[in-house]
Design an enzyme around this catalytic site. Structure first.
Site, PDB file in Angstrom:
ATOM      1  N   ARG A  52     -41.363 -82.824  12.215  1.00  0.00           N
ATOM      2  CA  ARG A  52     -41.667 -81.762  11.251  1.00  0.00           C
ATOM      3  C   ARG A  52     -41.549 -82.303   9.830  1.00  0.00           C
ATOM      4  O   ARG A  52     -40.926 -83.339   9.590  1.00  0.00           O
ATOM      5  CB  ARG A  52     -40.708 -80.575  11.432  1.00  0.00           C
ATOM      6  CG  ARG A  52     -39.280 -80.916  11.169  1.00  0.00           C
ATOM      7  CD  ARG A  52     -38.386 -79.716  10.964  1.00  0.00           C
ATOM      8  NE  ARG A  52     -36.992 -80.107  10.988  1.00  0.00           N
ATOM      9  CZ  ARG A  52     -36.369 -80.752  10.022  1.00  0.00           C
ATOM     10  NH1 ARG A  52     -37.023 -81.087   8.923  1.00  0.00           N
ATOM     11  NH2 ARG A  52     -35.095 -81.091  10.121  1.00  0.00           N
TER      12      ARG A  52
ATOM     13  N   GLY B 148     -40.173 -81.895   5.867  1.00  0.00           N
ATOM     14  CA  GLY B 148     -38.880 -81.495   5.325  1.00  0.00           C
ATOM     15  C   GLY B 148     -37.787 -82.498   5.596  1.00  0.00           C
ATOM     16  O   GLY B 148     -38.015 -83.570   6.153  1.00  0.00           O
TER      17      GLY B 148
ATOM     18  N   THR C 257     -31.614 -80.776   8.645  1.00  0.00           N
ATOM     19  CA  THR C 257     -31.018 -79.451   8.733  1.00  0.00           C
ATOM     20  C   THR C 257     -30.125 -79.388   9.958  1.00  0.00           C
ATOM     21  O   THR C 257     -30.091 -80.308  10.777  1.00  0.00           O
ATOM     22  CB  THR C 257     -32.067 -78.322   8.745  1.00  0.00           C
ATOM     23  OG1 THR C 257     -31.395 -77.082   8.480  1.00  0.00           O
ATOM     24  CG2 THR C 257     -32.802 -78.224  10.066  1.00  0.00           C
TER      25      THR C 257
ATOM     26  N   HIS D 253     -28.791 -76.980  13.274  1.00  0.00           N
ATOM     27  CA  HIS D 253     -28.995 -75.823  14.150  1.00  0.00           C
ATOM     28  C   HIS D 253     -27.764 -75.659  15.023  1.00  0.00           C
ATOM     29  O   HIS D 253     -27.170 -76.657  15.452  1.00  0.00           O
ATOM     30  CB  HIS D 253     -30.197 -76.019  15.078  1.00  0.00           C
ATOM     31  CG  HIS D 253     -31.500 -76.213  14.368  1.00  0.00           C
ATOM     32  ND1 HIS D 253     -32.085 -75.243  13.591  1.00  0.00           N
ATOM     33  CD2 HIS D 253     -32.342 -77.266  14.336  1.00  0.00           C
ATOM     34  CE1 HIS D 253     -33.229 -75.696  13.108  1.00  0.00           C
ATOM     35  NE2 HIS D 253     -33.410 -76.928  13.540  1.00  0.00           N
TER      36      HIS D 253
ATOM     37  N   ILE E  16     -37.222 -73.510   6.721  1.00  0.00           N
ATOM     38  CA  ILE E  16     -38.541 -73.621   7.347  1.00  0.00           C
ATOM     39  C   ILE E  16     -38.944 -75.085   7.389  1.00  0.00           C
ATOM     40  O   ILE E  16     -38.755 -75.826   6.419  1.00  0.00           O
ATOM     41  CB  ILE E  16     -39.585 -72.817   6.537  1.00  0.00           C
ATOM     42  CG1 ILE E  16     -39.317 -71.318   6.671  1.00  0.00           C
ATOM     43  CG2 ILE E  16     -41.018 -73.151   7.001  1.00  0.00           C
ATOM     44  CD1 ILE E  16     -40.232 -70.439   5.830  1.00  0.00           C
ATOM     45  N   GLY E  17     -39.475 -75.512   8.512  1.00  0.00           N
ATOM     46  CA  GLY E  17     -40.052 -76.854   8.641  1.00  0.00           C
ATOM     47  C   GLY E  17     -41.165 -76.778   9.662  1.00  0.00           C
ATOM     48  O   GLY E  17     -40.947 -76.236  10.751  1.00  0.00           O
TER      49      GLY E  17
ATOM     50  N   GLY F  20     -40.967 -74.362  12.933  1.00  0.00           N
ATOM     51  CA  GLY F  20     -41.028 -72.993  12.395  1.00  0.00           C
ATOM     52  C   GLY F  20     -39.862 -72.695  11.496  1.00  0.00           C
ATOM     53  O   GLY F  20     -39.643 -73.406  10.522  1.00  0.00           O
TER      54      GLY F  20
ATOM     55  N   ALA G 172     -35.557 -71.244  10.973  1.00  0.00           N
ATOM     56  CA  ALA G 172     -34.212 -71.049  11.517  1.00  0.00           C
ATOM     57  C   ALA G 172     -33.494 -70.080  10.596  1.00  0.00           C
ATOM     58  O   ALA G 172     -33.327 -70.350   9.399  1.00  0.00           O
ATOM     59  CB  ALA G 172     -33.468 -72.373  11.580  1.00  0.00           C
TER      60      ALA G 172
ATOM     61  N   CYS H 202     -31.567 -79.972   3.823  1.00  0.00           N
ATOM     62  CA  CYS H 202     -32.838 -79.837   3.113  1.00  0.00           C
ATOM     63  C   CYS H 202     -32.886 -80.755   1.890  1.00  0.00           C
ATOM     64  O   CYS H 202     -33.745 -80.589   1.019  1.00  0.00           O
ATOM     65  CB  CYS H 202     -33.100 -78.387   2.699  1.00  0.00           C
ATOM     66  SG  CYS H 202     -32.731 -77.182   3.972  1.00  0.00           S
TER      67      CYS H 202
END
Lengths: 237, 74
Positions: free
Chosen positions: A74, A76, A79, A81, A144-145, A156, A158, A175
């Protein structure tokens, strides 16, 4: 006019499995084997690095941290999760949605803003930055990525529903943003909140913004899904 | 090897890769269905279907190429 789409609520899914799944589903959508599909899930703790991540600068994960590190395709930067974060992976054919990646990202932000509004939280965009924020002072609540290949989208957003946001600042420079505060819906509402409670509003928002009419994959032995081209071809044999 | 044969071999390599991926998704789908995780099983089943369609399109492409060069029946 709404367009039919599959909705998959998959629960807690390891990042590698979800990554392989969405890439394969993107192939299926691209071939017209299945309709556009939107996946909602959560991941076990994982730090993902995108194409623009500078790992030397952005990652400072403690040695004893129970977290996986995964490379992705992706856009970006890095990040985090984890459980308590609602992840949405729309597998959409942008040929049906304007063939404009910037507009697609703005539409994802709009879906997030509407989802937050359902809980009386005022999500906002910040000029020059991707994602959704609460402001005064600015604190990021959703990232968003995306990846687009043959106009079919993967990855999409998170949305931080109810999780400890420490990893965003202490484990990584999420980010690529120094000195940025991260928040969660639970923290802002000052009450516990499950991703299940938020998912309904998130589904409605995605359906509205992208004009989709969802059919959800059954959670048990259901009566089957919409007819697909493969069904007709099997019936004619 | 001629360029044409190399192109043919490449198509079959691609078809094999797609079929391998379809097989992997089928195995994961079977595991999830046995665990009663129907949405995850179904998701992998549809992913497998996508790879089958991709593989079929590679094989069809070769079939079209072949039919274009085959001799018509006398």
């Amino acid at each position: 006019m709404s367009r039919g789409a599959y909705l998959m609520s998959l629960g807690l899914v390891p990042y590698a499995e979800a990554f392989a799944l969405q890439r394969s589903l993107a192939g299926a959508v691209s071939q017209g084997a299945i309709p556009e599909t939107v996946i909602f899930l959560e991941h076990p703790p994982v730090v993902t690095v995108g194409r623009r991540t500078e790992t030397d600068v952005e990652l400072h994960i403690p040695e004893n941290a129970a977290v996986e590190i995964a490379e992705t395709d992706r856009g970006g930067k890095s990040t985090f999760h984890g459980p308590g974060q609602l992840v949405c992976y729309p597998i959409l054919d942008l040929g049906n949605h304007g063939k404009d990646v910037k507009r697609y990202v703005r539409d994802l932000e709009e879906a997030l803003i509407r989802t937050l509004a359902a809980f009386e939280l005022e999500g906002e965009r910040i000029e020059g930055l991707t994602g959704v924020w609460l402001t005064r002072p600015p604190r990021k609540i959703a990232s968003i990525g995306v990846h687009v290949s043959r106009w079919v989208t993967t990855h999409g957003y998170a949305l931080n529903v109810d999780l400890d946001p420490t990893p965003f600042t202490e484990w990584i420079t999420a980010c690529g943003l120094e000195d940025t505060a991260f928040t969660t819906m639970a923290r802002e509402l000052d009450r516990p909140l499950s991703t299940g409670e938020v998912r309904h509003a998130a589904i409605e928002a995605i359906a509205e913004v992208f004009a989709l009419d969802f059919e959800e994959l059954p959670a048990d032995e259901g009566s089957g899904l919409w007819p697909q081209p493969i069904h007709a071809s099997l019936a004619s044999r | 090897m001629s360029e044409r044969l190399e192109a043919t071999a490449k198509l079959y390599d691609e078809a094999a890769r797609e079929l391998d991926q379809a097989a992997r998704h089928c195995e994961v789908a079977a595991r999830h269905f046995r665990d009663g995780e129907v949405p995850r099983g179904a998701a992998h089943a549809w992913a497998a279907r996508g790879h089958l369609v991709e593989a079929e399109s590679r094989l069809d492409e070769q079939a079209r190429e072949h039919s274009g060069r085959s001799l018509p029946e006398a």
